[in-house]
Design an enzyme around this catalytic site. Structure first.
Site, PDB file in Angstrom:
ATOM      1  CB  CYS A  30      -2.207   7.070   2.282  1.00 43.93           C
ATOM      2  SG  CYS A  30      -3.452   6.117   3.223  1.00 43.93           S
ATOM      3  CD  GLU A  76      -2.854  -0.901   0.181  1.00 40.67           C
ATOM      4  OE1 GLU A  76      -3.018   0.064  -0.401  1.00 40.67           O
ATOM      5  OE2 GLU A  76      -3.530  -2.075  -0.108  1.00 40.67           O
TER       6      GLU A  76
HETATM    7  P1  NAD Z   1       8.681   4.864   3.857  1.00 41.41           P
HETATM    8  O1  NAD Z   1       8.445   4.078   2.560  1.00 41.41           O
HETATM    9  O2  NAD Z   1       9.985   5.823   4.017  1.00 41.41           O
HETATM   10  O3  NAD Z   1       8.924   3.792   5.121  1.00 41.41           O
HETATM   11  C1  NAD Z   1       7.920   2.833   5.379  1.00 41.41           C
HETATM   12  C2  NAD Z   1       8.489   1.809   6.019  1.00 41.41           C
HETATM   13  O4  NAD Z   1       9.361   1.183   5.060  1.00 41.41           O
HETATM   14  C3  NAD Z   1       9.310   2.170   7.330  1.00 41.41           C
HETATM   15  O5  NAD Z   1       9.028   1.178   8.196  1.00 41.41           O
HETATM   16  C4  NAD Z   1      10.828   2.126   6.679  1.00 41.41           C
HETATM   17  O6  NAD Z   1      11.474   1.987   7.765  1.00 41.41           O
HETATM   18  C5  NAD Z   1      10.663   0.907   5.944  1.00 41.41           C
HETATM   19  N1  NAD Z   1      11.723   0.818   4.862  1.00 41.41           N
HETATM   20  C6  NAD Z   1      12.404   1.925   4.259  1.00 41.41           C
HETATM   21  N2  NAD Z   1      13.476   1.633   3.556  1.00 41.41           N
HETATM   22  C7  NAD Z   1      13.345   0.163   3.478  1.00 41.41           C
HETATM   23  C8  NAD Z   1      13.977  -0.919   2.605  1.00 41.41           C
HETATM   24  N3  NAD Z   1      14.971  -0.792   1.979  1.00 41.41           N
HETATM   25  N4  NAD Z   1      13.523  -2.089   2.923  1.00 41.41           N
HETATM   26  C9  NAD Z   1      12.247  -2.547   3.871  1.00 41.41           C
HETATM   27  N5  NAD Z   1      11.737  -1.537   4.468  1.00 41.41           N
HETATM   28  C10 NAD Z   1      12.151  -0.338   4.396  1.00 41.41           C
HETATM   29  O7  NAD Z   1       7.574   5.737   4.153  1.00 41.41           O
HETATM   30  P2  NAD Z   1       6.788   6.659   5.295  1.00 41.41           P
HETATM   31  O8  NAD Z   1       7.519   7.853   5.035  1.00 41.41           O
HETATM   32  O9  NAD Z   1       7.034   5.990   6.544  1.00 41.41           O
HETATM   33  O10 NAD Z   1       5.254   6.618   5.098  1.00 41.41           O
HETATM   34  C11 NAD Z   1       4.683   7.678   4.313  1.00 41.41           C
HETATM   35  C12 NAD Z   1       4.246   6.884   3.016  1.00 41.41           C
HETATM   36  O11 NAD Z   1       3.440   5.817   3.286  1.00 41.41           O
HETATM   37  C13 NAD Z   1       3.346   7.693   1.841  1.00 41.41           C
HETATM   38  O12 NAD Z   1       3.937   7.506   0.848  1.00 41.41           O
HETATM   39  C14 NAD Z   1       2.156   7.537   2.192  1.00 41.41           C
HETATM   40  O13 NAD Z   1       1.256   7.560   1.052  1.00 41.41           O
HETATM   41  C15 NAD Z   1       2.084   5.914   2.378  1.00 41.41           C
HETATM   42  N6  NAD Z   1       1.140   5.416   3.296  1.00 41.41           N
HETATM   43  C16 NAD Z   1       0.127   4.623   2.557  1.00 41.41           C
HETATM   44  C17 NAD Z   1      -0.802   4.052   2.893  1.00 41.41           C
HETATM   45  C18 NAD Z   1      -1.741   3.318   1.962  1.00 41.41           C
HETATM   46  O14 NAD Z   1      -2.484   2.574   2.527  1.00 41.41           O
HETATM   47  N7  NAD Z   1      -1.777   3.482   0.894  1.00 41.41           N
HETATM   48  C19 NAD Z   1      -1.162   4.203   4.138  1.00 41.41           C
HETATM   49  C20 NAD Z   1      -0.461   5.069   5.029  1.00 41.41           C
HETATM   50  C21 NAD Z   1       0.886   5.716   4.342  1.00 41.41           C
END
Ligand code: NAD
Length: 481
Positions: free
Chosen positions: A283, A249
């Protein structure tokens, strides 16, 4: 490491780490929410091993025992929602009311899936061959790696952990580094629920180290991720290497269409709530507001007036509508997008500035741009902050076309009193969730949630549809004597 550090939970034990993360309140950086043990790749390997070890026992557990455990977790979250909601608001920056609401909702996910434990029916059918019976049923998948973002630190974890456990899987949860407190509280409640050791593990580490290890390990059967598109794409590549199941997501650029025949006040209320509540860090936030020309000027004037009444401030202060941005990096990114929009020719009618308030925090006034076009970068990229743009259109048909012209497709909305346009929009909007006369943000917990295009990949989350991700199907043939 001192006893005041909140530890990782692996194989039923609370374990120290080599390093710590200091969790700061973005509404008041002098307020330390807590010190959290930082997991590393070795901790992640240990968590995966313990989850695999626990799988036999948890996947075979009696349904009533499973239901009781999920009920206990859900009930405690709901009972303690005020206390936990305050910690959530302190670590993430959203308002206290929003924090309490999120914890209550998290409890509802556990209660909902507690009931779903008893509803996992299979199918029984005749074979195409005479004298043979066929059964189709669902089995637990195995070990599920759960990776969550910072914007809903409890709810996203809850809507993934609850179905994973309900359907008999074991879990390794890796929350976002900025917000370990909510995940830790969830883990602490789970640790007292009667779940076998190892069936649930918490590793509070970085994406680069722990996330990477979790998504590239052959000992993980499925990864469910919520976060940004680039990280999601990278994770998908890791998972394919191991043939692990994936559910992603990701980002969004949700549109709210306002037609000439809309109820003006409702349109303004939905636009303001959708664009700015939760500091725009949802989101499902409305970032493109597509307004038909006949109502445009009146809508903009009323929306600006409504925005003038919004109070930005410390998440814990009563009466605050818009809390803090999650951290300095995100705030600077929001302000960069405000500058970019101006350079592109968009007209800023309100907000878009850093605010310096009583407490030292990351505050920003909600921004509204007009005279924008859908081709501008500000209308293509996800900002993930309190920034919305009005795009003026001349007809419903143009509004629909602009709404669908995006790389994303999570939610969309239309404000209209016309059944004809509402029905047409529901059928033709290219998003996963369509709202009529409602904000683009705000969904139920018993029905599927997810998007299209770059917003989502894999089976839907939430409701009964979640079982398509968390179970694996087996087809049995038998010839009775
Ligand atoms: P992010 O992608 O930076 O991080 C999300 C998670 O992924 C964190 O736990 C992070 O530590 C982990 N991560 C980062 N690099 C990684 C890697 N190489 N391998 C595995 N895991 C890794 O996102 P964020 O800044 O925490 O959140 C914001 C984003 O989340 C926005 O784009 C938002 O739209 C999205 N979001 C989407 C939904 C949905 O349901 N579509 C809901 C909430 C947030």
């Amino acid at each position: 490491m001192s006893g005041d550090v909140y530890r990782n939970y692996i194989n039923g034990q609370w374990l120290e780490g080599q390093k710590i993360t200091t969790n700061l309140n973005p509404s008041d950086t002098s307020d330390v929410v807590g010190q959290y043990a930082k997991a590393d790749a070795d901790d992640c390997v240990a968590a995966i091993a313990s989850a695999n070890k626990a799988f036999d026992s948890w996947s075979q557990s009696a349904l009533e025992a499973r239901k009781a455990i999920l009920d206990m977790i859900g009930d405690e979250l709901i009972e303690r929602k005020e206390e936990i909601g305050a910690i959530l608001a302190r670590e993430e920056g959203k308002t206290l009311a929003e924090g309490i609401g999120e914890v209550g909702r998290s409890g509802q996910f556990f209660q909902y899936y507690a009931a779903e434990v008893l509803r996992l029916m299979g199918e029984n059918t005749a074979s195409v061959r005479p004298g043979i019976d066929v059964e189709v049923h669902r089995e637990p998948l195995g070990v599920v790696g759960i990776i969550t973002p910072w914007n809903f630190p409890m709810a996203v974890a809850a809507w993934k952990v609850a179905p994973a456990l309900a359907y008999g899987n074991c879990v390794v949860l890796k929350p976002a580094e900025l917000v370990p407190a909510s995940a830790w509280i969830l883990a602490e409640i789970i640790s007292r629920s009667g779940l076998p050791d190892g069936a649930f593990n918490l590793v509070m580490g970085s994406g680069r180290e722990v996330g990477e290890k979790l998504t590239s390990s052959a000992g993980v059967d499925a990864i469910t991720f919520t976060g940004s598109v680039d990280v999601g794409r990278h994770i998908a590549r890791n998972c394919i290497e191991n043939m692990s199941r994936i559910q992603l997501e990701m980002g969004s650029k949700n549109a709210l269409v306002v037609l000439n025949d809309a109820d003006l006040q409702s349109a303004v209320d939905c636009a303001v709530a959708g664009a700015y509540f939760g500091t725009g860090q949802k989101c499902t936030a409305s970032s493109r507001i597509i307004v038909e020309s006949g109502i445009h000027d009146e809508f903009v004037s009323k929306m600006t007036e409504a925005m003038g009444k919004l109070v930005v401030g410390n998440s814990m202060t009563p009466g605050v509508h818009i809390g803090a941005v999650v951290d300095e990096r995100q705030l600077l990114q929001n302000l960069k997008y405000v500058e970019l929009a101006k350079e592109e020719g968009a007209e800023l009618v309100q907000g878009g500035e850093r605010l310096h308030l009583e407490t030292d925090g990351y505050f920003m006034s909600p921004a509204l741009f007009i005279n924008t076009s859908n081709e501008m970068q500000i209308n293509r990229d996800e900002v993930f902050g309190p920034v919305a743009c009005v795009i003026k259109v001349d007809s419903y048909e143009e509004a629909l076309e602009v709404s669908n012209d995006s790389d994303f497709g999570l939610t969309s909305g239309i404000m209209t009193t016309s059944l004809k346009y509402a029905s047409h929009f529901k059928r033709h909007s290219k998003s996963g969730c369509v709202m009529v006369n409602l904000p683009t943000a705000g969904t139920d917990y018993h029905v599927p949630f997810g998007g299209r295009k770059s917003s989502s990949y894999g089976p839907r989350e939430q409701g009964q549809y979640a079982r398509d991700f968390y179970t694996i199907i087996k087809t049995n043939y038998s010839k009775p004597y």
